[in-house]
Write a protein that holds these residues in place. Structure first.
Motif, PDB file in Angstrom:
ATOM      1  N   GLN A  46       0.870  -1.172   0.000  1.00 36.79           N
ATOM      2  CA  GLN A  46       0.000   0.000   0.000  1.00 36.79           C
ATOM      3  C   GLN A  46       0.897   1.210   0.000  1.00 36.79           C
ATOM      4  OE1 GLN A  46      -2.825  -0.404   3.286  1.00 36.79           O
ATOM      5  NE2 GLN A  46      -4.383  -0.444   1.686  1.00 36.79           N
ATOM      6  N   GLU A  51       1.464   5.427  -0.471  1.00 38.31           N
ATOM      7  CA  GLU A  51       0.938   6.794  -0.459  1.00 38.31           C
ATOM      8  C   GLU A  51       1.682   7.536  -1.546  1.00 38.31           C
ATOM      9  OE1 GLU A  51      -0.051   9.499   3.285  1.00 38.31           O
ATOM     10  OE2 GLU A  51       2.053   9.508   2.727  1.00 38.31           O
ATOM     11  N   SER A  86      -2.843  12.585  -2.677  1.00 39.67           N
ATOM     12  CA  SER A  86      -2.676  12.744  -1.242  1.00 39.67           C
ATOM     13  C   SER A  86      -3.833  12.097  -0.488  1.00 39.67           C
ATOM     14  CB  SER A  86      -2.592  14.230  -0.894  1.00 39.67           C
ATOM     15  OG  SER A  86      -3.762  14.858  -1.328  1.00 39.67           O
ATOM     16  N   ASN A  87      -3.567  11.821   0.748  1.00 33.85           N
ATOM     17  CA  ASN A  87      -4.573  11.324   1.686  1.00 33.85           C
ATOM     18  C   ASN A  87      -5.218  10.008   1.273  1.00 33.85           C
ATOM     19  OD1 ASN A  87      -4.169  13.549   3.235  1.00 33.85           O
ATOM     20  ND2 ASN A  87      -5.772  14.711   2.187  1.00 33.85           N
ATOM     21  N   ARG A  88      -4.539   9.271   0.431  1.00 34.20           N
ATOM     22  CA  ARG A  88      -5.139   7.994   0.072  1.00 34.20           C
ATOM     23  C   ARG A  88      -4.055   6.949  -0.060  1.00 34.20           C
ATOM     24  NH1 ARG A  88      -8.371   8.101  -5.216  1.00 34.20           N
ATOM     25  NH2 ARG A  88      -7.959   5.883  -5.406  1.00 34.20           N
ATOM     26  N   ILE A 117      -2.932   3.533  -1.781  1.00 28.60           N
ATOM     27  CA  ILE A 117      -3.286   2.797  -2.981  1.00 28.60           C
ATOM     28  C   ILE A 117      -2.526   1.484  -3.002  1.00 28.60           C
ATOM     29  CG2 ILE A 117      -3.105   2.821  -5.507  1.00 28.60           C
ATOM     30  CD1 ILE A 117      -3.895   5.787  -5.175  1.00 28.60           C
TER      31      ILE A 117
END
Lengths: 962, 175
Positions: free
Chosen positions: A814, A816, A821-823, A825
């Protein structure tokens, strides 16, 4: 003494008695007793003098008693008195007559004084209840009227009935009570001033008109004045600096007048002679002190303390006038001296003057400066306010220390040891102070007093009045009997599980090792395995199979907690409001144990999934068994235990052998050896080369293969089934020595020295990163973990994105992304390429920052190649180009960055290199290929030259595994 | 005391083992998971002697694909009791007493529970020596003792023992 002398004496005694009788009432119990005494004298006339001495002592005792007694029971004492006189007569036969006269006179006088009461006393026995009642009435009536007993205040207060009290309450006609503000702390002074003023004014002829004035200790800043009118009060206080007329005079309401003068019993100090107190402030803060004397008037108590003297400082002060100037009052520095018994010899050695001073009660004090000492203790008058009374008995340790002081001073008991015997301490405890035993239902007790002494019983209930109902353990005895708490003692049997309910060790559990006679008990603590010497009354049986686990707030025993940024520790013991923590600063044999409060702990650490490496780079996880592998004493070297926590390369190892620190030891991971692991790299190589699977090496923890390493058996996997599929296939498909199939290539074990290279030297390191990550990585964060690293995605939806890895699994990470931003993936792991290792061999990437898939074009981008001099450049590029071509054919997009696999795999070998070159700036980029983050360009060449084909083969295989 | 008990264990097996070697794997896993463990009720599981039955597996519904098998097995367990007499070997000696082991069980014998004529000697190897000097309790000694107290934890048992009794004491020296 001759028999005839005795006879004489007896005659005299009889005469004496006859003399006395007319005055006193006839036939007292005492009289008959005396008769008995005479009988004795007659019978045993030839007995030796001892009896007489006894008599004398009794007489003397009688006299002493006489002094304390109230007048109302004086008659007995008087008789005693007489007796004594008589006995003195025995010795001084010559003064006989005179003495008798005096005796008779005395007796007469006192008898006349209290004739009524004697009569009352003596007649009571024969009188009926009504008569007694009538007499009592008479007696008190007489007193009210100012009879002979009137002056006795005790009698007055004790006897006044409810009606009498009522009559004494103030009425509207009585003078009123006024409250006046006084200067704080000068309330008493104000009263004295008023008294003085009243005298002075009286003399002047203009008396002040107030009736009385008083101040109460518990009421600050106020003085009560009794007067008819407010004006009188104002007149009286005018001109006194301690009282303020301006602040007004307040009338105390009639109903509150009684309250104003009532002494509040609870507010009264509990500090009395013989009690234990603690000093609240100053040098002796929190020290235990014994009250020797209390002076309520001055509000001070004389206490005995274990002195804290800095003799050295005193001596230097005495000699050095400079020091005296600097510190005129001999103030003590911030570090207070230890409490120690005063030893005059020490002081004298330092040329300090120690003088002998007689005390009021015949003792001799030693005086040093302003300090007075007696038997090693310091005696000091301290304000009552700065003393805190202790409920019940002081803690045993304090008491021991206190008593040790006295013993150390007493040379006779020097040999007895300084720590003091518990039983003598018990004896030293004032009886009223000894704490009450707390009994609970089911406690097994022994009766220690009375008829049923030594009988065992079981506690049924405890009543509110302090009595304890117990059922004696006797056959056919089913009644509960009530006892006072002090008539019972708790008993325990060896091996009983107990819990401590008071004292310093409160809350601990343990087993009884021994029960001693004087209520002492030796208990072995569950947590510390240490022996505790405690009182039986502080114990209670703990039958419940509790784990002994105590909690301190949110923290539990054996938790790993963070103390500060650089220190963590394991809680090894929990006390009442603090925990003992074995910190990471400890080493085996040298424990750093801190006592911390809940507030000192930053947080609990959940470091369960940590991995580190041992001395031969084997992975260590929690629950693994390790041997200590370090120099030092034999005892330390041979230890072993189970790793409970891993924190910054420190292992918190639990083992049965570690007794000192709650079963834990802290050891540096690289000073340990995983149990069952190959001892060195040569072994490893041999094992690997032999291709045998039955060797005691660690099995890989393949994804989804979730067994924990509880037992040592796991280190000897008998079947290949314990291998991860990836490893197995790889191992089977390539040569046996292929480290690609070896469980922990990512774990960073260095290329073995004596390594047989049938598969080519580059085989291991050339594994592509994705595969390397897969094969070597467990479920958690291994050494090859990408967590926290900056990666760039190559391929897929997020191709070209750069970001930081937050979480990872075996196949995915995962990320960043910088751009999103702020997620978080999720990206396939094989698409992720470590930025740090990418940067180095990728000259074109840095300047363009884009994802240039067209490889050849990329070469021209920076324009920096021109600056590279030397013939090596084209050669290097040539080979790279070739590689590129080959890879490109194989892998398409991924092949566009052929260097990546090469260099990525270097990282574990040289882990420190990567952070050393964190930022490859565009300007520097052109140089980087030459100064790639590998110190050995030879390796590079190896890959480039010979490793390519081999690499492809393997890569193909492993890709199939995914 | 030793018992041969029938016990149950739920085993989670990863899907990759769902093949012909499943049973073998279950057996291995069982041994790995239970042998050497300690249970507050039954004491130490010394050895698995027989696997009586393995229930049909149930796939767990948490997405992991693991299957749970209930295994019924016979195991030799060792549970100490108060009053039990054990032969142990001494593992460490200190002035508070000595620690001895009977297999997995650790027993502490306090110096209060050692006969008075044994004196602690710290010179050389720490040991307890009888006043006549003939008997010695040191590391490696074999000692017969009686358990006087037990503390059963979830994962461990700790006992205190005594040798202050008839027919208790040293059996043999270190070999």
């Amino acid at each position: 003494m001759s028999g005839s002398g005795e006879d004489d004496l007896n005659d005299q005694l009889e005469d004496e008695e006859e003399d006395e009788r007319p005055n006193s009432a006839p036939a007292t119990g005492k009289g008959s007793k005396r008769k008995a005494v005479q009988q004795f004298f007659d019978d045993a006339a030839d007995e030796d003098d001892e009896e007489e001495e006894e008599e004398e002592e009794r007489g003397a005792g009688g006299e002493r008693r006489h002094k304390k007694r109230s007048v109302f029971i004086d008659d007995i004492a008087d008789v005693d008195d007489d007796e004594e006189e008589e006995e003195e007569d025995e010795e001084e036969a010559g003064d006989l007559i005179d003495d008798q006269d005096t005796v008779a006179e005395q007796a007469e006088r006192s008898a006349a004084d209290h004739a009524q009461f004697r009569q009352l006393n003596r007649q009571q026995e024969e009188k009926s209840a009504e008569e007694i009642a009538r007499h009592i009435e008479e007696r008190y009536k007489a007193m009210e009227e100012g009879g002979p007993g009137y002056e006795d205040e005790d009698m007055l207060t004790g006897a006044t009935g409810a009606v009498g009290q009522q009559a004494m309450l103030p009425t509207v006609n009585d003078p009123k009570l006024w409250m006046v503000r006084a200067r704080a702390g000068h309330e008493r002074e104000a009263c004295i001033q008023l008294l003085q003023k009243s005298y002075n004014m009286q003399r002047k002829g203009t008396p002040i008109l107030i009736k009385s004035a008083f101040a109460l200790d518990h009421l600050k800043e106020y003085v009560y004045i009794e007067a008819e009118k407010e004006a009188h009060v104002r007149d009286a206080i005018r001109g006194l600096r301690t009282m303020f007329v301006s602040k007004g005079v307040r009338l105390v309401p009639l109903s509150e007048m009684v309250h104003a003068v009532t002494v509040n019993r609870t507010a009264k100090s509990t500090i009395a002679r013989g009690t234990w107190v603690r000093v609240r402030t100053g040098l002796y803060k929190d020290d235990l002190a014994e009250v020797v004397d209390v002076d309520a008037a001055t509000n001070r108590a004389v206490v005995r303390l274990v002195p804290r003297l800095d003799l050295q400082a005193m001596a230097s002060r005495a000699q050095d006038p400079e020091a005296r100037k600097k510190n005129p009052f001999g103030r003590v520095g911030p570090v207070r001296p230890p409490a120690r018994a005063f030893n005059p010899e020490e002081a004298r050695e330092l040329a300090l003057l120690v003088t002998r001073v007689p005390g009021v009660d015949g003792q001799t004090y030693l005086q040093l400066g302003s300090n007075r000492f007696i038997s090693g203790y310091l005696e000091k008058a301290i304000n009552l306010r700065s003393l805190t009374p202790i409920d019940g008995a002081p803690p045993l340790e304090d008491l021991q220390r206190f008593k040790a002081c006295g013993m150390a001073a007493d040379e006779n008991q020097m040999a007895g040891g300084a720590d003091g015997d518990l039983s003598s301490l018990m004896a030293a405890l004032p009886s009223g102070v000894a704490p009450k035993t707390h009994f609970v239902e089911g406690d097994l007790v022994m009766i220690v007093k009375g008829d049923l002494k030594n009988l065992e019983a079981e506690v049924e209930t405890t009543r509110d009045d302090g009595k304890v109902m117990v059922r004696p353990k006797v056959q056919d005895f089913n009644e509960a009997v009530d006892f006072d708490a002090d008539e019972l003692r708790k008993v325990f049997k060896v091996g009983d599980r107990v819990r401590l309910i008071s004292g310093t060790y409160t809350g601990e559990t343990g087993m009884v090792l021994q029960m001693q006679d004087n209520d002492q008990c030796i208990v072995i603590s569950d947590t510390t395995k240490q022996e505790l010497k405690v009182f039986g009354r502080d114990l209670t049986r703990s039958d419940e199979p509790d784990t002994g686990v105590e909690t301190l707030g949110e923290y539990q025993l054996h938790d790993l907690v963070l103390l500060d940024q650089s220190t963590a520790g394991v809680i090894i013991q929990i006390q009442r409001d603090a925990a003992r923590v074995l910190t990471s600063n400890s080493t085996p044999g040298l424990h750093d144990i801190r006592v911390v409060r809940s507030a000192d702990i930053q947080r609990k650490l959940h470091a369960k999934n940590m991995v580190t490496t041992d001395t031969s780079m084997n992975k260590i996880r929690t629950e693994d068994l390790v041997n200590f592998n370090m120099g030092g004493p034999h005892s330390v070297q041979n230890r072993s235990g189970t790793v409970k926590y891993i924190w910054r390369g420190m292992l918190f190892v639990k083992g049965k052998e570690f007794l000192d620190a709650g079963g834990f030891e802290v050891v540096r991971a690289n000073k340990c050896k995983l149990r069952g692991a190959p001892s060195n790299n040569a072994d490893l190589a041999r094992i690997v080369a032999s291709g045998s699977h039955g060797t005691p090496m660690r099995t890989p923890q393949s994804p989804g293969h979730g067994f924990t390493s509880r037992t040592p058996t796991m280190y000897a996997p008998a079947s290949p089934g314990n291998f991860a599929p990836a490893a197995r296939v790889a191992a089977g498909a390539t040569t046996p020595s292929n480290p690609g199939g070896f469980p922990a290539p990512g774990g960073g074990f260095p290329p073995p020295g004596g390594y047989p290279p049938p598969g080519g030297r580059g085989a291991g390191p050339m594994r592509p990163p994705a595969a390397g990550g897969f094969g070597g990585r467990g479920r958690g964060a291994g050494l090859n973990s990408l967590i926290g690293r900056t990666i760039r995605v190559r391929g897929g939806q997020y191709n070209g994105y750069r970001g930081r890895v937050k979480h990872e699994t075996a196949s995915h990470v995962q990320v960043e992304f910088d751009a999103i931003s702020n997620r978080l993936i999720t990206v396939e792991r094989r698409l992720c390429h470590d930025e740090a290792t990418l940067t180095a061999p990728r000259p074109m990437a840095a300047p363009s920052q884009g994802p240039p898939r067209g490889v050849p074009g990329g070469f021209s981008a920076p324009g920096g190649f021109g600056s590279r001099g030397g013939a090596s450049v084209p050669g290097g590029f040539g080979s790279r180009g070739a590689l590129n071509g080959a890879r490109g054919a194989d892998y398409g997009g991924a092949g566009a960055y052929p260097q990546t696999p090469l260099h990525h795999s270097m990282t574990p070998m040289h882990p420190s290199m990567t952070p050393a070159h964190p930022s490859m700036t565009p300007a520097a980029a052109p140089y980087t290929p030459m100064h790639a983050p590998t110190p050995t360009p030879g390796d590079d060449n190896d890959f480039m030259l010979g490793g390519a084909s081999d690499y492809q083969v393997k890569k193909g295989i492993e890709c199939r595994l995914f | 005391m030793f018992y041969n008990l029938v016990l149950y264990k739920d085993l989670d097996v990863a899907p990759k083992w769902f093949g012909k070697n499943l049973r073998q794997h279950v057996e291995e896993k069982l041994i790995q998971e239970v042998e050497g463990t300690c249970n507050g009720r039954f004491g130490y599981v010394v050895a698995v002697s027989q696997i009586v039955s393995v229930s049909p597996g149930v796939i767990r519904q948490d997405g992991t694909g693991f299957a749970t098998f209930q295994v019924m097995y016979k195991a030799l367990v060792f549970r100490p009791y108060k009053g039990e007499v054990l032969d142990t070997s001494v593992t460490s000696v200190n002035k508070m007493g000595f620690f001895a082991e009977a297999g997995p069980l650790q027993v502490f014998v306090s110096n209060h529970l050692i006969p008075e004529d044994f004196e602690f000697t710290a010179t050389g190897d720490p040991c307890y020596q009888s006043s006549d000097g003939f008997t010695k309790i040191q590391e490696g000694s074999e000692v017969r003792l009686r358990i006087v107290g037990t503390k059963m934890d979830q994962s461990d048992i700790f006992c205190i023992g005594t040798i202050k009794d008839d027919y208790l004491g040293v059996l043999g020296g270190p070999v």
